[in-house]
Design a protein around this motif. Structure first.
Motif, PDB file in Angstrom:
ATOM      1  N   ARG A 106       0.801  -1.186   0.085  1.00  0.00           N
ATOM      2  CA  ARG A 106       0.097  -0.094  -0.070  1.00  0.00           C
ATOM      3  C   ARG A 106       0.990   1.255   0.039  1.00  0.00           C
ATOM      4  NH1 ARG A 106      -4.943  -1.144   0.454  1.00  0.00           N
ATOM      5  NH2 ARG A 106      -5.790   0.884   1.114  1.00  0.00           N
ATOM      6  N   TYR A 107       0.407   2.264  -0.754  1.00  0.00           N
ATOM      7  CA  TYR A 107       1.091   3.528  -0.809  1.00  0.00           C
ATOM      8  C   TYR A 107      -0.029   4.622  -0.883  1.00  0.00           C
ATOM      9  CZ  TYR A 107       4.536   7.130  -1.834  1.00  0.00           C
ATOM     10  OH  TYR A 107       5.190   8.317  -1.624  1.00  0.00           O
ATOM     11  N   GLY A 108       0.326   5.716   0.182  1.00  0.00           N
ATOM     12  CA  GLY A 108      -0.645   6.635   0.003  1.00  0.00           C
ATOM     13  C   GLY A 108      -2.152   6.151   0.399  1.00  0.00           C
ATOM     14  N   GLY A 109      -2.204   5.144   0.880  1.00  0.00           N
ATOM     15  CA  GLY A 109      -3.569   4.510   1.216  1.00  0.00           C
ATOM     16  C   GLY A 109      -4.181   3.686   0.376  1.00  0.00           C
ATOM     17  N   ARG A 110      -3.487   3.596  -0.853  1.00  0.00           N
ATOM     18  CA  ARG A 110      -3.911   2.613  -1.792  1.00  0.00           C
ATOM     19  C   ARG A 110      -3.336   1.449  -2.151  1.00  0.00           C
ATOM     20  NH1 ARG A 110      -3.283   6.478  -7.277  1.00  0.00           N
ATOM     21  NH2 ARG A 110      -1.124   7.400  -6.654  1.00  0.00           N
TER      22      ARG A 110
END
Length: 180
Positions: A106-110
């Protein structure tokens, strides 16, 4: 099984990292910073551990690489001094002097797909690259490159070891200036 033996020893690491991966619109600036890695073998070549220090960032990271004898695949795990968490692994292997490793994170919540590429460039040089995909692997964005130059061979090292990993842990690693 001994695919990562080339990495054992001490390395100076020139890092080049995108400051805002997966930004919309695409783009952003690149930052450069030094690192020093120590890599040592585990399990007779079926694993290794490395510790990398980023002196200008005041951070460290640890990579654990393990070879699964049943699947004949490597799993690469990353942790950094900011979080102390072990990131989800990337899994894969080498064909010739190139290793490709894929995982999810996950990165930046996605959710994202993660791709590491290792390049063996002779006895004293190697390159690691990290890419993220936010569209299921249809497109990839290169966001980190490490160029490694050997400073000592495996028999010259004494102690723990070096290199990078994934990840909200990819996110922490990118923000921390640490990799796999």
């Amino acid at each position: 099984m001994n695919d990562f033996d080339f990495l054992h020893g001490s390395w100076q690491v020139a890092n080049r990292r995108l400051t805002t991966p997966l930004a919309d619109p695409a783009g952003g600036s690149w930052e450069e910073f030094p690192g020093h890695a120590e890599v040592r073998p585990l399990f007779g070549g079926a694993g290794n551990i490395d510790e990398i220090t980023f002196p200008t960032l005041g951070r460290q990271g640890v990579t654990l690489r393990l070879f699964d004898r049943e699947t004949r695949q490597w799993a690469i795990h990353w942790s950094d001094s900011r979080t102390g968490r072990l990131d989800p692994p990337v899994v894969g292997g080498f064909t010739g002097d190139r290793g490709d490793f894929h995982g999810e994170d996950r990165y930046g919540g996605r959710p994202i797909a993660v791709h590491f590429t290792w390049h063996r460039l002779g006895p004293d040089h190697a390159r690691w690259e990290q890419e993220f995909s936010a569209d299921g692997g249809r497109t990839w964005e290169l966001n980190w490159v490490m160029d490694l130059t050997r400073t000592a061979g495996p028999t010259d090292t004494a102690g723990p070891t070096a290199t990078a990993g994934t990840s909200e842990t990819a996110e922490a690693a990118v923000e921390a200036g640490e990799a796999a």
